[in-house]
Design a protein around this motif. Structure first.
Motif, PDB file in Angstrom:
ATOM      1  N   ILE A 238       0.837  -1.209   0.000  1.00  0.00           N
ATOM      2  CA  ILE A 238       0.000   0.000   0.000  1.00  0.00           C
ATOM      3  C   ILE A 238       0.868   1.253   0.000  1.00  0.00           C
ATOM      4  O   ILE A 238       2.018   1.234   0.441  1.00  0.00           O
ATOM      5  N   TYR A 239       0.286   2.327  -0.518  1.00  0.00           N
ATOM      6  CA  TYR A 239       0.872   3.664  -0.410  1.00  0.00           C
ATOM      7  C   TYR A 239      -0.180   4.547   0.255  1.00  0.00           C
ATOM      8  O   TYR A 239      -1.345   4.533  -0.142  1.00  0.00           O
ATOM      9  N   ASP A 240       0.248   5.273   1.273  1.00  0.00           N
ATOM     10  CA  ASP A 240      -0.672   6.072   2.081  1.00  0.00           C
ATOM     11  C   ASP A 240      -0.416   7.550   1.813  1.00  0.00           C
ATOM     12  O   ASP A 240       0.659   8.076   2.103  1.00  0.00           O
ATOM     13  N   TYR A 241      -1.394   8.237   1.211  1.00  0.00           N
ATOM     14  CA  TYR A 241      -1.241   9.655   0.891  1.00  0.00           C
ATOM     15  C   TYR A 241      -2.172  10.493   1.766  1.00  0.00           C
ATOM     16  O   TYR A 241      -3.369  10.192   1.847  1.00  0.00           O
ATOM     17  N   LYS A 242      -1.646  11.516   2.385  1.00  0.00           N
ATOM     18  CA  LYS A 242      -2.505  12.447   3.155  1.00  0.00           C
ATOM     19  C   LYS A 242      -3.070  13.465   2.150  1.00  0.00           C
ATOM     20  O   LYS A 242      -2.742  14.649   2.178  1.00  0.00           O
ATOM     21  N   ALA A 243      -3.867  12.989   1.235  1.00  0.00           N
ATOM     22  CA  ALA A 243      -4.358  13.849   0.155  1.00  0.00           C
ATOM     23  C   ALA A 243      -5.665  13.285  -0.380  1.00  0.00           C
ATOM     24  O   ALA A 243      -5.888  12.073  -0.360  1.00  0.00           O
ATOM     25  N   LYS A 244      -6.545  14.182  -0.877  1.00  0.00           N
ATOM     26  CA  LYS A 244      -7.782  13.720  -1.493  1.00  0.00           C
ATOM     27  C   LYS A 244      -7.460  13.129  -2.868  1.00  0.00           C
ATOM     28  O   LYS A 244      -6.352  13.293  -3.386  1.00  0.00           O
ATOM     29  N   TYR A 245      -8.452  12.474  -3.466  1.00  0.00           N
ATOM     30  CA  TYR A 245      -8.202  11.652  -4.654  1.00  0.00           C
ATOM     31  C   TYR A 245      -7.517  12.417  -5.798  1.00  0.00           C
ATOM     32  O   TYR A 245      -6.530  11.952  -6.358  1.00  0.00           O
ATOM     33  N   SER A 246      -8.017  13.625  -6.143  1.00  0.00           N
ATOM     34  CA  SER A 246      -7.452  14.334  -7.303  1.00  0.00           C
ATOM     35  C   SER A 246      -5.986  14.712  -7.069  1.00  0.00           C
ATOM     36  O   SER A 246      -5.170  14.661  -7.985  1.00  0.00           O
ATOM     37  N   HIS A 247      -5.638  15.052  -5.813  1.00  0.00           N
ATOM     38  CA  HIS A 247      -4.244  15.387  -5.494  1.00  0.00           C
ATOM     39  C   HIS A 247      -3.388  14.111  -5.493  1.00  0.00           C
ATOM     40  O   HIS A 247      -2.241  14.103  -5.951  1.00  0.00           O
ATOM     41  N   TYR A 248      -3.978  13.014  -4.991  1.00  0.00           N
ATOM     42  CA  TYR A 248      -3.280  11.724  -4.969  1.00  0.00           C
ATOM     43  C   TYR A 248      -2.853  11.297  -6.379  1.00  0.00           C
ATOM     44  O   TYR A 248      -1.758  10.773  -6.588  1.00  0.00           O
TER      45      TYR A 248
END
Length: 543
Positions: A238-248
């Motif tokens: 997994i990759y965990d991004y502190k970002a909403k989908y469009s930024h991800y």
């Protein structure tokens, strides 16, 4: 706080993911992303306690309430919509009933000094403390508010759940989950069976009232509106991004570009080193250098580039045969079933080349209007189709109409004509039917796979009026993008019934709204329509 530690899952020797760890905090709103088959639904079921991992654990504080809405479910048929939804408070009602029973025991019994009597007092004290710590709720009022938010009318409350379709039962389950106010809500494709207004209500609930949420959804706008964190499942990790989908999406692109660069550099190093070893392996003076380089290659941690879709497939509809200037003219159309009026005095004029959406709550007549255009039902008023109209129709049950005995490849090969025949394998690959999969018989395909196959069939037949009834329900984002792109370039007339705002955005230029037994024409695109609707509903509240 819910902690996921070292999760690994294997199916028949194949590793789905390994050593996955992350934490879900109290108010996290997480989108779980990844391609079909990456393990998203499996991970959700493990979080819900429905599946067990091969290794690892999920831990949470005592008393944590986790609620899970799967993609497919069956509700009982033994009660009304209101009664079924009220089961959300079953534990609280049971607690109250138990307290009343113990209090009754304490009044009728006379063995005040016995151990049993003292145990009853302790029991009722513990229950009372728990019961009275629960915030006072108007249970009937909460049930009514939630059901209405999800699109039910008050007259539906006393109807049996058996009278409703799978999509509406899904809403009943969703209502029960939301009413329990759990610590973590797990949702697998919750918007598939919701109309635009219900989706907006759900978004508002999840952002304003829910605690932690983890959602799998192919509705891009929905995901963007409710989540602030994205966990991507890919290639077993997994990759965990502190970002909403469009930024991800931007961050993921940067990550893959970086990986590709490191991979290319490493491959270049391996090639040069291997060439040195080959060249000097028999040379005595270079023995130590050769051995050193062999060890270097053996110790290398080979860089992997995460799977990325390299297919740049652009699907195009065959040129639309020329039709009359007005493919559909409707005047004073009315339809009722028994005493139930669907709509009255509906009028619309659709011009050649227009792309428009039918929107509104379920049951307000969108599919009925399509059936009238298709000449499948009787109606009052007049409906006229233009000169040389050739209709391509994607019904909600389109997948069920495929020939089960044909293979995937044969299904498409039978209708493909011209240049497109040379691209059948590419098209099938783009719709996740690549390689040996194309030889599978239709009868062994899942509902989602059949939907994708039916969509490809539609893409290949020359028509000039294309009618799509909820075409995106089982499609992932990549497939939706391919279809949306093809529809943008379609030179015929397009009518879409859909609740998927992201799909409609930038595609349709006019909206027909179905509701309150009438059809209203809006001359805006979907964004303009929604902005206008919010203003209208505010004015209604003020009134």
């Amino acid at each position: 706080m819910i902690s996921v530690d070292g999760l690994s899952v294997e199916f028949s020797g194949k590793i789905l993911f390994s050593d996955v760890s992350f934490v879900i905090n109290d108010n996290d709103k997480i989108a779980l992303m990844g391609k079909n088959g990456a393990g998203k639904s499996t991970l959700l079921k493990i979080l819900a306690g429905q599946n067990k991992p091969t290794k690892g654990s999920v831990s949470s504080p005592k008393g944590t309430v986790i609620a899970y809405l799967p993609q497919h479910l069956l509700t009982a048929d033994d009660c009304t919509v209101f009664e079924e939804t009220s089961k959300a408070f079953q534990e609280i009602f049971a607690m109250k009933a138990e307290m009343d029973e113990i209090n009754h025991q304490l009044t009728v019994r006379t063995d005040y000094d016995s151990d049993d009597y003292m145990k009853l007092i302790e029991q009722v004290s513990e229950l009372s403390e728990k019961y009275y710590s629960i915030e006072e709720i108007n249970y009937d009022g909460e049930v009514e508010k939630t059901l209405k938010g999800l699109g039910f009318e008050r007259e539906d409350f006393d109807r049996s759940t058996s009278e409703f379709s799978g999509g509406w039962r899904m809403r009943i389950e969703l209502a029960k989950i939301l009413l329990r106010k759990p610590d973590l809500i797990l949702l697998d494709e919750p918007t598939n069976h919701l109309d635009i207004e219900s989706i907006q209500w759900l978004e508002n609930f999840l952002t304003e009232q829910a605690k932690a949420v983890v959602v799998i959804s192919h509705d891009r706008a929905f995901v963007d509106n409710i989540t602030t964190r994205t966990i991507e499942v890919t290639m077993g990790r997994i990759y965990d991004y502190k970002a909403k989908y469009s930024h991800y999406l931007e961050l993921r692109k940067e990550r893959r570009e970086q990986q590709q660069k490191q991979y290319d550099e490493q491959q270049k190093f391996i090639a040069e080193t291997s060439e040195f070893i080959e060249r000097f392996k028999g040379t005595y003076s270079k023995t130590l250098q050769v051995q050193s380089r062999v060890k270097m290659i053996e110790k290398l941690d080979i860089i992997e580039v995460d799977e990325v879709d390299t297919s740049a497939l652009r699907l195009r509809f065959p040129p639309a045969p020329r039709s009359g200037n007005y493919p559909v003219i409707v005047e004073d159309l009315g339809k009722k079933y028994g005493n139930h009026v669907v709509f009255n005095n509906a009028s619309m004029t659709i011009e050649r080349g227009q792309k428009l959406a039918f929107v509104g709550k379920n049951g307000e007549g969108k599919s009925t209007m399509i059936k009238a255009i298709m000449n499948e039902i009787d109606f009052t008023g007049t409906l006229q189709l233009g000169h040389n109209i050739k209709i391509g129709y994607f019904a909600q049950n389109q997948a069920a109409l495929l020939d089960e005995e044909l293979s995937i490849f044969e299904t498409i090969d039978y209708i493909a004509v011209g240049d497109i025949r040379t691209k059948i394998k590419d098209i099938l690959g783009a719709f996740m039917f690549g390689g040996e999969t194309s030889a599978k018989k239709v009868k062994v395909l899942s509902g989602g796979e059949r939907t994708r196959l039916a969509m490809i069939k539609l893409l290949l037949e020359p028509v000039n009026l294309l009618i799509l009834d909820e075409p995106t329900n089982h499609l992932d984002m990549k497939t939706k993008d391919i279809i949306k792109d093809a529809l943008r370039n379609f030179d015929g007339t397009l009518i879409i019934v859909s609740h998927d705002r992201d799909f409609l955005d930038g595609l349709v230029t006019k909206v027909f709204e179905f509701g309150h037994k009438r059809v209203k024409e809006h001359f805006e695109d979907i964004k303009g329509f929604l902005e206008k609707k919010k203003m209208e509903s505010l004015r209604e509240i003020e009134k």
